[in-house]
Design a protein around this motif. Sequence first.
Motif, mmCIF file in Angstrom:
data_model
loop_
_atom_site.group_PDB
_atom_site.id
_atom_site.type_symbol
_atom_site.label_atom_id
_atom_site.label_comp_id
_atom_site.label_asym_id
_atom_site.label_seq_id
_atom_site.Cartn_x
_atom_site.Cartn_y
_atom_site.Cartn_z
ATOM 1 N N ARG A 1 -3.250 1.848 -12.204
ATOM 2 C CA ARG A 1 -2.252 2.916 -12.300
ATOM 3 C C ARG A 1 -0.884 2.417 -11.836
ATOM 4 N N ALA A 2 -0.854 1.648 -10.749
ATOM 5 C CA ALA A 2 0.425 1.151 -10.232
ATOM 6 C C ALA A 2 1.080 0.166 -11.183
ATOM 7 N N CYS A 3 0.252 -0.619 -11.874
ATOM 8 C CA CYS A 3 0.776 -1.639 -12.788
ATOM 9 C C CYS A 3 0.900 -1.129 -14.224
ATOM 10 N N HIS A 4 0.572 0.141 -14.445
ATOM 11 C CA HIS A 4 0.643 0.740 -15.781
ATOM 12 C C HIS A 4 -0.176 -0.063 -16.792
ATOM 13 N N ASP A 5 -1.358 -0.494 -16.356
ATOM 14 C CA ASP A 5 -2.247 -1.251 -17.227
ATOM 15 C C ASP A 5 -3.386 -0.325 -17.669
ATOM 16 N N ALA A 6 -3.342 0.121 -18.915
ATOM 17 C CA ALA A 6 -4.313 1.110 -19.403
ATOM 18 C C ALA A 6 -5.734 0.571 -19.412
ATOM 19 N N ASP A 7 -5.900 -0.725 -19.727
ATOM 20 C CA ASP A 7 -7.246 -1.294 -19.751
ATOM 21 C C ASP A 7 -7.876 -1.293 -18.363
ATOM 22 N N LEU A 8 -7.134 -1.738 -17.375
ATOM 23 C CA LEU A 8 -7.658 -1.773 -16.012
ATOM 24 C C LEU A 8 -7.915 -0.366 -15.499
ATOM 25 N N LEU A 9 -7.008 0.557 -15.800
ATOM 26 C CA LEU A 9 -7.196 1.942 -15.382
ATOM 27 C C LEU A 9 -8.477 2.512 -15.991
ATOM 28 N N ALA A 10 -8.718 2.202 -17.260
ATOM 29 C CA ALA A 10 -9.923 2.701 -17.924
ATOM 30 C C ALA A 10 -11.182 2.103 -17.321
ATOM 31 N N LEU A 11 -11.184 0.792 -17.058
ATOM 32 C CA LEU A 11 -12.368 0.150 -16.499
ATOM 33 C C LEU A 11 -12.666 0.650 -15.094
ATOM 34 N N GLY A 12 -11.621 0.816 -14.282
ATOM 35 C CA GLY A 12 -11.819 1.342 -12.932
ATOM 36 C C GLY A 12 -12.362 2.761 -12.958
ATOM 37 N N SER A 13 -11.777 3.597 -13.828
ATOM 38 C CA SER A 13 -12.225 4.992 -13.927
ATOM 39 C C SER A 13 -13.646 5.085 -14.475
ATOM 40 N N LEU A 14 -13.974 4.220 -15.425
ATOM 41 C CA LEU A 14 -15.335 4.178 -15.955
ATOM 42 C C LEU A 14 -16.332 3.909 -14.834
ATOM 43 N N GLY A 15 -16.045 2.903 -14.030
ATOM 44 C CA GLY A 15 -16.942 2.578 -12.923
ATOM 45 C C GLY A 15 -17.045 3.709 -11.913
ATOM 46 N N ILE A 16 -15.946 4.396 -11.643
ATOM 47 C CA ILE A 16 -15.968 5.522 -10.707
ATOM 48 C C ILE A 16 -16.882 6.617 -11.237
ATOM 49 N N GLY A 17 -16.733 6.939 -12.528
ATOM 50 C CA GLY A 17 -17.576 7.975 -13.111
ATOM 51 C C GLY A 17 -19.047 7.610 -13.054
ATOM 52 N N GLN A 18 -19.379 6.373 -13.386
ATOM 53 C CA GLN A 18 -20.780 5.953 -13.353
ATOM 54 C C GLN A 18 -21.342 5.991 -11.938
ATOM 55 N N CYS A 19 -20.556 5.570 -10.960
ATOM 56 C CA CYS A 19 -21.033 5.596 -9.571
ATOM 57 C C CYS A 19 -21.250 7.029 -9.083
ATOM 58 N N ARG A 20 -20.353 7.920 -9.456
ATOM 59 C CA ARG A 20 -20.534 9.319 -9.050
ATOM 60 C C ARG A 20 -21.842 9.884 -9.599
ATOM 61 N N VAL A 21 -22.152 9.545 -10.829
ATOM 62 C CA VAL A 21 -23.406 10.001 -11.414
ATOM 63 C C VAL A 21 -24.586 9.455 -10.618
ATOM 64 N N LEU B 1 -24.677 8.619 -7.610
ATOM 65 C CA LEU B 1 -24.700 9.207 -6.271
ATOM 66 C C LEU B 1 -25.065 10.688 -6.290
ATOM 67 N N GLY B 2 -25.340 11.230 -7.467
ATOM 68 C CA GLY B 2 -25.799 12.611 -7.563
ATOM 69 C C GLY B 2 -24.767 13.611 -8.021
ATOM 70 N N ASP B 3 -23.504 13.207 -8.105
ATOM 71 C CA ASP B 3 -22.453 14.111 -8.578
ATOM 72 C C ASP B 3 -22.334 13.957 -10.099
ATOM 73 N N VAL B 4 -23.338 14.471 -10.819
ATOM 74 C CA VAL B 4 -23.391 14.258 -12.263
ATOM 75 C C VAL B 4 -22.223 14.941 -12.965
ATOM 76 N N GLU B 5 -21.958 16.185 -12.624
ATOM 77 C CA GLU B 5 -20.875 16.902 -13.302
ATOM 78 C C GLU B 5 -19.526 16.249 -13.037
ATOM 79 N N GLY B 6 -19.269 15.877 -11.783
ATOM 80 C CA GLY B 6 -18.005 15.220 -11.459
ATOM 81 C C GLY B 6 -17.874 13.877 -12.156
ATOM 82 N N GLY B 7 -18.969 13.126 -12.200
ATOM 83 C CA GLY B 7 -18.933 11.830 -12.862
ATOM 84 C C GLY B 7 -18.688 11.956 -14.351
ATOM 85 N N LEU B 8 -19.324 12.931 -14.992
ATOM 86 C CA LEU B 8 -19.132 13.111 -16.430
ATOM 87 C C LEU B 8 -17.720 13.582 -16.754
ATOM 88 N N ARG B 9 -17.135 14.389 -15.889
ATOM 89 C CA ARG B 9 -15.739 14.799 -16.118
ATOM 90 C C ARG B 9 -14.815 13.590 -16.076
#
Length: 541
Positions: free
Chosen positions: A149-169, A171-179
């Motif tokens: 986000r700081a470097c305005h790099d869409a690919d890195l932002l997408a990969l980081g967010s993808l990993g966050i969503g998968q980890c949330r799932v 960890l049991g936060d399925v709805e939050g991860g899918l959002r």
Amino acid sequence: MGRSTVLDHARAAFRAREWPRALDGFRRADTLAALAADDLDLFARAAYLTGHDDDSVALYERAFAAHLEAGESESAGRSAFWLCFLLMGRGEVARAGGWLERARQSGVAERPDCATSGFLMIPGAVQEMYANRPNEALPIFTAAQHIGRACHDADLLALGSLGIGQCRVLLGDVEGGLRTLDEVLVSVGLGEVSPVVSGLVYCAVIETCYGTYHLQRAKEWTQALGRWCDDQTGLVPFRGQCLVHRAQMLQLEGDWSQAMDLARLALQRLSDPPGQPAMGMALYEQGELHRLRGEFAEADAAYRAAGRYGQEVQPGLALLRLRQGDTAAAVAGILRGLGEASNLDRPRMLAAHTEIVLATGDVAAARRSADELEALTRTQDAPALTAMADHAQGAVLLAEGDPCGALARLRRSGRHWRDLGAPYERARVRVLQGRCCAALGDDDEARLEFDSAASIFHGLHALPDLRELRVPALANARNGLTPREIQVLRAVATGRTNRAIAHEFVISEKTVARHLSNIFTKLDVSSRAAATAYAYEHRLL
């Protein structure tokens, strides 16, 4: 045409996502004079997107060296990251790790203002996540997302967010991860993300949706992936594992023939290089399709091959053993699978365990599994999971002697499967509904349910379900059928048309139609599918 013109055309084709033309252009330009580092990166990416993985590896190696020679350490690190990504996808983990370490030695990994430092965090986070350590992976993905986000790099932002969503799932936060995952795919749909990352994100999100029983979401994103692939000339669809998930969705929708074609294509894509872990997924999917169609020898071979790749073969293999009549092996297999199941796999195991132990008469064990499955529905709102739980509860209630209570649960399950566009699962529910109606004395409604289920099974070529369909027994299995009518019934059960039957028996189509009318009347059925089910049930084939 001069080299500069060839190179301009190659770059234009790359921007237009015409991958074969881009690949040919860069190849021609490279034969005229060695490409610069940035063009080697594009060349490598075009090779990857057209399925030339070996060429892509060699080109990224050249790009890394060219960037270093030009003093471009950040760009060299980026080339090394994509090389690591490609090698990990091929199962060459040690080689990938070596390139990742070489990138870190360039010094860019310690620069938080540099997008490449965020990219170099991703492989380690992925390894933590796949080792079932989402607590350790989540902060790494989060740090990478912040850098993107700081470097305005869409690919890195997408990969980081993808990993966050998968980890949330995980960890049991399925709805939050899918959002979170939905938001990532919005950026993909807007064209903000590069093609390689877009394909990766699509596949990962579909896998997560399927694994958490959010099948409507999985279906929507699978359709979006199909459109995205179609919009790019010469793109090799992303790639074996994602083809498997597309096959799974087609299986759910009742297009078993195309699902099998995609599963076979996935095996072809995953066979080079050999030994890729996703081979097991593709083989397991083939086993499932063979099992549903009654091709038991082929199913057994596919499950065994899947197991050799480390794929969990349950509940499919246990359900196969049940259909083969080996209930002891079915029970042993599903109990072993339940004992090792992850949180995401457990619902499928519980549903299969309920079905298997009911077949053995152990209603108490079925009740325990059905109740545990229902308890899981309270942790997330997934219609498919609710449908599975209602199906299991209905089957157990019927076995416990409560057909009225069972019918209510089964009708709710059927509505969910109908809304999800899952004809096979809907038909299985209708069989149980028919048994409930028969137990309540409503033979007319029972017959309608059985006929509807038989029609779907016949259309899907689900022969085991047709054979096991419990149509209310008549006093006489042949019920007054003449020898010729039995011959016609057998021909109908094998899928022959009236014209084909007429040709086989050297009679007119009008005579065939009259025989069919007599058969329907004598058997008290209203369709070819129901007549076929009767033939299987009473062993007239």
